[in-house]
Design an enzyme around this catalytic site. Structure first.
Site, short mmCIF file in Angstrom:
data_model
loop_
_atom_site.label_atom_id
_atom_site.label_comp_id
_atom_site.label_asym_id
_atom_site.label_seq_id
_atom_site.Cartn_x
_atom_site.Cartn_y
_atom_site.Cartn_z
N GLU A 289 0.87 -1.22 0.16
CA GLU A 289 -0.18 0.00 0.02
C GLU A 289 0.86 1.40 -0.20
O GLU A 289 0.41 2.17 -0.82
CB GLU A 289 -0.96 -0.13 1.14
CG GLU A 289 -2.10 -1.11 1.16
CD GLU A 289 -1.63 -2.49 1.27
OE1 GLU A 289 -0.41 -2.67 1.85
OE2 GLU A 289 -2.36 -3.29 1.19
N HIS B 97 -11.53 -5.13 8.71
CA HIS B 97 -12.35 -4.55 7.28
C HIS B 97 -13.45 -3.88 7.40
O HIS B 97 -14.26 -3.41 6.80
CB HIS B 97 -12.78 -5.88 6.77
CG HIS B 97 -12.05 -6.93 6.12
ND1 HIS B 97 -11.19 -7.55 7.04
CD2 HIS B 97 -11.69 -7.26 4.87
CE1 HIS B 97 -10.16 -8.57 6.30
NE2 HIS B 97 -10.63 -8.37 5.04
#
Ligand SMILES: Cc1ncc(C[n+]2csc(CCOP(=O)(O)OP(=O)(O)O)c2C)c(N)n1
Ligand SMILES: [Mg+2]
Lengths: 338, 368
Positions: free
Chosen positions: A60, A129
């Site tokens: 990322e 999440h």
């Protein structure tokens, strides 16, 4: 065009941006042939080719850092972080470079880039999440932070984010991906970038909220209407820039305010809003500004998320505590008399 | 993708087992390495002049910290061969991504030294125009710049330009995750980028042995499929040759290249650091005899390319440069507190406008 879900509106916005400006690029994890885990980039690689919409290696910081370099080189990257909590490895790039490049170069380099982040809960997701991570970005000078609550806004805010000269953190409430507007995003209807929208007009109290909080607040307002309480709902749309004007004029009108956010409450965006309202509307307030938030716990497992998430009942409980009986305000009395 | 483990492919990526060298420490030429062309005489003379000037600049900057004219200065004394070779290997339209340690390289690139020292003077911006100079702001968050370099290289490639990007990084920085992400991205994207590691043996106080167990930092390239090389970073001839090869490799579309230069940081990490707390004076003395500038000077004299006059004129130019820098740095820099609000966004938010007005009221309030 027919009615669209927020996911389709976002997809359409990316498609239109890719079509209109060849500097726009879309990349991230699984955004290519798969179309992203939420299918927001569905079909883009097929339509625009691997050169314009592509999968990157899994990293990322790499995705965001690559976007920084490509924006320096004249492109307009729109990158996807797969989930809220998986954007954390990129945080150093975001805080130290994305947010600061214009300032560090005295305006000579700008970074017109968008970092899309599916965020928050309500979809029964497992750990890592469902984080509400907006406060980290909002607290970082140099970032614009956007979160849509309707498909129409999703379309226009994303289009605006892509053309903005500054970096934008675009936070997509996951649980609203499948929500629908009555009509397709058409001509620009909503307020401009940086302006909040009054989603429901009311006279008794203002609910200030954003992103996943908006439908919940509207639901609470409908329920309150049944009890004769008329709630106004303000959807912030952009957390940075913050639209003090719309919030202040609503609260000055209603005299009461509840801030609603899904995120954990401590030192969150809601705390900032409550402080701003209190500083600016003190003499119009008939009751303390209250906050309705998630709890200060790591996001709970799917079975327990309903206990955590602010719902209409939690909002209505707060509205009940707005001292309508103790300190009836003049407006309210006048209206009841008429 | 198929697995490419045949010996030839692997060997083609691996660095030489010992650092590439053209000139020994005493200035004599060694058996030239294969595969690396010797730089031209004119280029070596130019490198010499720039190294003399770079060293003088570096000494001046350190002196300016003592006079309170610079907040802090990380010296690159002893690393001049790396600093100058990095710049000479690039064309003007190539990009360079430097760290805080690389002021000499920036000066050699032609950037006004006062602009180069802006941040170190305590200002909030990088001083020079990165777009015009094609030099990114000097980067302090370790290794973060390497991935930007990949992005920019990828941007150049996509625009059909044949520019190359060189990212400078220190030995300690190679332990950071961003360095590894950058190597991997560069290799996967086949981006025209050269990673140039100046292994000066220390990351502040931490010696290389605590930083890595790799045989050499250049071996970090093989895991990513990047061609890599190690070079004697105090041998200007070798460093320039290897970096030029690396840049041409990238320019030719053959993908990224990793170069590790073995050098030594002669001074402390910055003027604020005390290097005697973590290294022995004998070690520093040993490196004194490997000095890159003395080595090149001897080499050029021995080859009859440089005489006393050439040496004197290089030093004269450096003195003039230093004296101009001194004068320029004596003037108080002008800082405008209101400008702090101007470049956070293209258009200041309403909140920033309010805060700017608040500051104005503070600054213009009558003193009591
Ligand atoms: C991410 C990050 N961590 C820590 C630091 C503090 N720091 C500044 S320089 C330095 C040492 C870096 O060593 P090296 O990469 O070998 O470069 P050198 O200073 O020797 O040129 C450290 C730890 C930093 N700047 N950035
Ligand atoms: Mg070092």
């Amino acid at each position: 065009m027919t009615a669209m879900t927020m996911a389709q509106a976002l997809n359409t916005a990316l498609r239109d941006a890719l079509r209109e400006d060849e500097r726009v690029l879309v990349f991230g994890e699984d955004v290519g042939p798969l179309g992203g885990v939420f299918r927001i980039t569905d079909g883009l690689t097929t339509e625009f080719g691997e050169n314009r919409c592509f999968d990157t290696p899994l990293a990322e910081a790499g995705i965001v850092g690559l976007a920084v370099g490509m924006a320096m080189g004249g492109f307009r990257p729109v990158v996807e972080m797969q989930f809220d909590a998986f954007a954390y490895p990129a945080f150093e790039q975001i805080a130290s470079h994305v947010a600061k490049m214009r300032n560090r170069t005295r305006g000579r380099l700008s970074l017109p880039m968008v970092i899309r982040i599916p965020y928050a809960g309500g979809i029964g997701g497992v750990e890592h999440h469902c984080d509400s991570s907006e406060a980290y970005y909002v607290h970082t000078p140099g970032l614009k932070v956007v979160t849509p609550a309707t498909p129409d806004d999703a379309y226009w805010l994303l289009r605006d984010a892509i053309t903005d000269p500054d970096p934008v953190i675009f936070m997509e409430p996951k649980r609203l991906y499948w929500s629908k507007d009555e009509t397709a995003p058409g001509d620009r209807r909503a307020a401009g970038f940086g302006r909040a929208a009054v989603r429901r007009e009311g006279l008794d109290a203002t609910l200030v909220t954003y992103g996943p909080g908006v439908p919940v607040a509207l639901q609470a307002a409908e329920a309150a209407a049944g009890d004769g309480i008329d709630l106004e709902v303000v959807d912030l749309r952009t957390l940075v820039p913050f639209d003090d004007e719309t919030v202040v004029s609503s609260v000055r009108k209603t005299g009461r305010c509840v801030v609603v956010q899904e995120a954990q409450g401590f030192a969150g965006v809601g705390a900032e809003i409550a402080a701003r309202v209190q500083e600016r509307c003190f003499h119009s307030l008939a009751a303390p500004v209250l906050r309705v938030t998630g709890f200060d716990i790591p996001y709970p497992p799917p079975k327990l998320e309903r206990s955590h998430l602010p719902d209409a009942d939690r909002i209505l409980d707060a509205v009940d505590r707005l001292q309508f009986d103790d300190a009836p305000d003049v407006l309210h009395l006048a209206r009841e008399a008429s | 993708m198929s697995v490419r483990t045949d010996r030839q492919v692997v060997d083609g990526l691996l660095p030489s087992p010992v650092p590439v060298r053209f000139v020994a420490e005493d200035g004599t030429a060694v058996e030239p390495p294969t595969g690396y062309p010797a730089p031209g005489d004119g280029q070596l003379l130019e490198a010499y002049r720039r190294m003399v000037l770079g060293r003088r600049f570096d000494r001046q900057a350190t002196a300016l910290t003592k006079q309170g004219r610079l907040a802090v200065y990380p010296s690159s004394r002893g690393q001049e061969a790396c600093q100058i070779a990095g710049v000479l290997a690039l064309r003007e339209d190539d990009w360079l991504f430097p760290t805080y340690r690389d002021s000499v390289a920036l000066v050699s690139r032609g950037i006004d030294p006062v602009e180069v020292l802006t941040l170190l003077r305590g200002d909030w911006h990088c001083g020079y125009d990165p777009a015009a100079t094609r030099v990114a702001p000097q980067c302090t968050p370790l290794a973060t710049q390497t991935i930007h370099a990949v992005g920019l290289a990828e941007a150049l490639r996509r625009k059909g330009e044949d520019g190359v990007v060189m990212a400078f990084i220190g030995d300690g920085g190679t332990s950071e995750g961003d360095f590894h992400e950058a190597l991997n991205y560069a290799a996967v994207l086949h981006a025209p980028v050269v990673f140039f590691v100046q292994n000066n043996k220390y990351a502040i106080s931490v010696p290389l042995a605590r930083q890595t167990a790799a045989p050499a930092l250049a071996y970090k390239g093989i895991g990513y499929g990047i061609r890599s090389e190690q070079v004697d970073g105090n041998d200007l001839v070798a460093t320039l040759s290897v970096l030029t090869t690396a840049v041409e490799h990238a320019r030719a579309g053959e993908g990224p290249f990793l170069v590790e230069a073995h050098t030594y940081r002669m001074d402390a990490h910055t003027n604020a650091d005390d290097a005697t707390r973590y290294r022995e004076p004998e070690e520093v003395e040993r490196w004194e005899s490997a000095d890159p500038l003395a080595r090149l000077e001897t080499h050029l004299r021995d080859r009859g390319l440089l005489d006393a006059e050439g040496i004197a004129s290089a030093h004269e130019a450096a003195e003039e440069f230093a004296s101009r820098l001194r004068d320029a740095m004596n003037a108080e820099p002008e800082t405008d507190p209101y400008e702090l609000f101007d470049h956070v966004f293209a258009d200041p938010t309403p909140q920033l406008r309010e805060q700017r007005a608040l500051l104005a009221s503070e600054l213009t309030a009558p003193e009591d």
